[in-house]
Scaffold this active site. Structure first.
Site, PDB file in Angstrom:
ATOM      1  CB  CYS A 140      -0.929  -0.009   1.218  1.00  0.00           C
ATOM      2  SG  CYS A 140      -1.908   1.498   1.392  1.00  0.00           S
ATOM      3  CB  CYS A 143      -0.601   2.354   3.974  1.00  0.00           C
ATOM      4  SG  CYS A 143      -2.248   1.887   3.434  1.00  0.00           S
ATOM      5  CG  ASP A 144       3.192   1.030   4.687  1.00  0.00           C
ATOM      6  OD1 ASP A 144       2.782   1.497   5.758  1.00  0.00           O
ATOM      7  OD2 ASP A 144       2.943  -0.130   4.308  1.00  0.00           O
TER       8      ASP A 144
END
Length: 312
Positions: A140, A143-144
């Site tokens: 992701c 997300c990261d």
């Protein structure tokens, strides 16, 4: 059909399930949606949804999913946080009602069930992938990605998701390497062209990732290009190698393809009457948010017609 917990049980609240919830509730069905995480499914990972028809200016997948959930609730759909473990029927020839067993052991019944549980990321299944998950290996970008600003990032994959995420990561770092094992991308041509023309993204075709190395974080990757193997430094690896259907246990006569995706007709009806499927869990040639939403609407319409026929 007041003897049941709902007229239409929807398993999953991604774009397909959310769309079906709205259309089902508008058709005066008692709709109950089960979602184990947050409504939105994989759409929640989309930073900028730029190709949804009429959505101008572009919005995030989270914003769209939140609006879809609110819209469905306004029409009367109910949502509960739960995961479906299995769907069963006493007799698949005359299946009504279906019983859906939840992860807490509770059972719910309905004359119609829509399976919209989506798909999960496919793993590369290479050394270091599982061991370094969360330590530089991710699935992701939104997300990261912010943890690796300015770092050297490898992106693996050749579809829409890989190209989209590589472009997002290129906002955070000018050192993006996108590798794909084939000679050309599977992504939409316009999207692939943007990636190829982005000076921040180095594209390497005919390249496979063999290993991810590191102790407490990713430090290097082993690649193979045209049968030549080499190792080079890396700070992160983002993998977008396709997906596999995420399914509860289903009645044995439900038809699926060789990859496990549920086969339906154009009305989203599965091989067992009363079971419908939509979105990424369905055998479909094109997995997009707009496609999933349309399939959810069709499934709800078909479910309403099916229930009307049962009542008659």
């Amino acid at each position: 059909m007041t003897n049941y917990d709902a007229d239409l049980l929807i398993l999953g609240a991604g774009p397909a399930g959310l769309s079906a919830a709205q259309y089902g509730a508008r058709a005066a069905l008692r709709v109950l949606v089960l979602e184990q995480l947050a409504p939105g499914g994989q759409a929640l990972l989309i930073d900028t949804l730029e190709n949804y028809p009429g959505l101008i200016p572009a919005r995030s997948g989270f914003d769209l999913a939140d609006a879809m959930r609110q819209q469905a609730e306004d029409f009367g759909a109910r949502f509960i946080t739960a995961a479906a473990v299995s769907v069963s029927a006493a007799d698949v020839r005359h299946p009504v009602p279906f019983t859906v067993t939840l992860d807490d052991g509770k059972k719910l019944t309905a004359p119609a069930v829509l399976i919209a549980t989506g798909a999960r990321h496919r793993l590369l299944e290479i050394p270091g992938e599982r061991e370094l998950a969360g330590m530089g290996v991710s699935y992701c970008a939104t997300c990261d990605g912010p943890f690796f600003k300015g770092k050297k990032i490898f992106v693996v994959g050749g579809g829409d998701a890989a190209c989209d995420e590589a472009r997002y990561l290129a906002r955070l770092s000018p050192h993006i390497v996108l590798i794909h094992r084939r000679a050309e991308f599977r992504a939409q041509k316009a999207l692939a062209a943007r990636v190829m023309n982005d000076p921040r993204i180095e594209v390497r075709l005919n390249t496979r990732m063999l290993k991810i190395r590191g102790s407490d974080k990713v430090s290097s990757v082993v690649l193979e290009t045209n049968d030549v193997t080499h190792e080079e430094p890396a700070d992160a690896v983002f993998i977008f190698a396709g997906s596999v259907p995420q399914l509860p246990d289903l009645p044995p006569l439900l038809t699926s393809n060789a990859h496990g995706y549920i086969i339906t007709n154009q009305s989203m009806e599965a091989s067992i009457p009363g079971i419908f499927a939509a979105g990424d869990v369905r055998a479909t040639p094109f997995r997009q948010v707009v496609v999933a939403a349309a399939e959810g609407a069709i499934a709800a319409h078909s479910a309403a017609a099916y229930i009307d026929e049962l009542e008659r």
